[in-house]
Write an enzyme that holds these catalytic residues in place. Structure first.
Site, PDB file in Angstrom:
ATOM      1  N   LYS A 153       0.813  -1.199   0.000  1.00 16.94           N
ATOM      2  CA  LYS A 153       0.000   0.000   0.000  1.00 16.94           C
ATOM      3  C   LYS A 153       0.854   1.260   0.000  1.00 16.94           C
ATOM      4  O   LYS A 153       2.038   1.243   0.278  1.00 16.94           O
ATOM      5  CB  LYS A 153      -0.985  -0.032   1.175  1.00 16.94           C
ATOM      6  CG  LYS A 153      -2.074  -1.071   0.926  1.00 16.94           C
ATOM      7  CD  LYS A 153      -3.248  -0.964   1.853  1.00 16.94           C
ATOM      8  CE  LYS A 153      -4.353  -1.926   1.400  1.00 16.94           C
ATOM      9  NZ  LYS A 153      -5.486  -1.910   2.350  1.00 16.94           N
ATOM     10  N   ARG A 161      -3.322 -10.197   4.630  1.00 14.71           N
ATOM     11  CA  ARG A 161      -3.726 -10.280   3.224  1.00 14.71           C
ATOM     12  C   ARG A 161      -2.587  -9.677   2.389  1.00 14.71           C
ATOM     13  O   ARG A 161      -2.298  -8.488   2.516  1.00 14.71           O
ATOM     14  CB  ARG A 161      -5.029  -9.507   3.022  1.00 14.71           C
ATOM     15  CG  ARG A 161      -5.611  -9.557   1.622  1.00 14.71           C
ATOM     16  CD  ARG A 161      -6.958  -8.826   1.595  1.00 14.71           C
ATOM     17  NE  ARG A 161      -7.546  -8.827   0.274  1.00 14.71           N
ATOM     18  CZ  ARG A 161      -7.317  -7.911  -0.661  1.00 14.71           C
ATOM     19  NH1 ARG A 161      -6.484  -6.895  -0.395  1.00 14.71           N
ATOM     20  NH2 ARG A 161      -7.892  -7.984  -1.844  1.00 14.71           N
TER      21      ARG A 161
END
Length: 311
Positions: free
Chosen positions: A243, A282
């Site tokens: 991210k 994840r």
């Protein structure tokens, strides 16, 4: 290996499914490991993913990628057909299902436990019919309240992610007094809707929604304040992989590290999350995070998976 795919290095290699073999028994959520944090592999069947640029946009390429993650040790494969990056275009349920259903069916037949990453109740229902065992709703019930009814009726595990706004507006909705406490309070509000619909507490898995309506600094603050979520009494899923806030951290000469160069930092977050008791992480790159959760379990076997208890 009994699966739908030939073993690596064998077969004509003209397709990810060159040899059809006997399907494995369907994987079950209750059979997941309980002695360590789980690793969920991300499989984006989209042309506009922020991390892979549509590398797995076709069913064949997505199935091949999913099988590689499965054979590498991923506990769960999370299949999604709509990008959730800031500014991404919305995808309707029909197109979303066209993308994901063949992939889900193939991975389930190969023996993988599959979750469906969707905001649409119709897609979630179709995915469950195709063999998926978990619903991962990144909308936090903000788009389709019918999702709660589906979760209650099917009794499947449901990942409730914190999110404000949508892909076009979430970057402008980052005002918090205390990000960890506010995220927990907002998740508790949505949880109330799930309870009202008949969803059982043990079905709920919480995701703090890193990168969704959070600044870089707020993402780090939220990771440091996970006790606020743990206090709600549910399993916790952490999705930090590749991210933007990791890219910012790894900035060199004023340039943020691209997504493909954020996997080492992702594995570091995985190790820390596992040591603090996350139920699952994840991630895009399964192997480094699988190694990280095993190290965390070895160093702190009691803590791994203990907040909340994986029952």
């Amino acid at each position: 290996m009994d699966s739908l795919a030939a073993a690596p290095g064998t077969g004509p290699a003209t397709s990810p499914l060159p040899i059809l073999r006997r399907p494995r028994p369907a994987a079950r959520f209750d059979d997941l490991p309980t002695d360590r944090t789980l690793v969920m592999g991300i499989l984006n069947v989209t042309p506009d993913s922020f991390s892979d640029g549509g590398k797995h946009a076709t069913a064949d390429s997505a199935i091949a990628a999913g099988l590689r993650m499965f054979y590498a040790g991923a506990d769960i494969i999370d299949v999604g057909g709509e990008s959730t990056r800031p500014g991404a275009e919305e995808v309707g349920p029909d197109e979303e299902q066209r993308r994901v259903l063949p992939v889900i069916e193939a991975l389930v037949k190969a023996g993988s436990l599959v979750s469906i990453d969707t905001t649409h109740a119709a897609t979630a229902a179709a995915a469950l019919a195709a063999g998926a065992a978990i619903i991962n709703d990144v909308s936090g019930l903000s788009l389709e309240p019918e999702m709660a009814e589906l979760v209650a009726r099917t009794r499947v595990p449901y990942i409730l992610m914190h999110r404000r706004g949508d892909a076009g507006t979430m970057d402008s909705l980052t005002e918090y007094r205390d990000v960890a406490a506010d995220v927990a309070a907002e998740l508790a509000g949505v949880r109330g809707k799930l309870y009202a619909a008949g969803v059982a507490p043990e079905q709920i898995i919480l995701d703090p929604g890193l990168g969704f309506a959070k600044t870089d600094a707020q993402n780090w603050e939220l990771l440091q304040g996970l006790d606020a979520l743990a206090g709600m009494g549910h399993r916790i899923l952490i999705g930090a992989s590749r991210k933007r806030f990791l890219g910012t951290l790894l900035t060199v000469a004023g340039k943020s590290a691209p997504p493909g160069e954020r996997d080492a930092a992702t594995a570091a977050v995985t190790a820390i999350s596992a040591a603090r008791g996350a139920w699952a992480v994840r991630v895009h790159d399964v192997v480094p995070s699988l190694d990280a959760v095993k190290v965390a379990a070895q160093m702190s076997p009691v803590a791994s998976g203990a907040v909340p208890v994986n029952d």
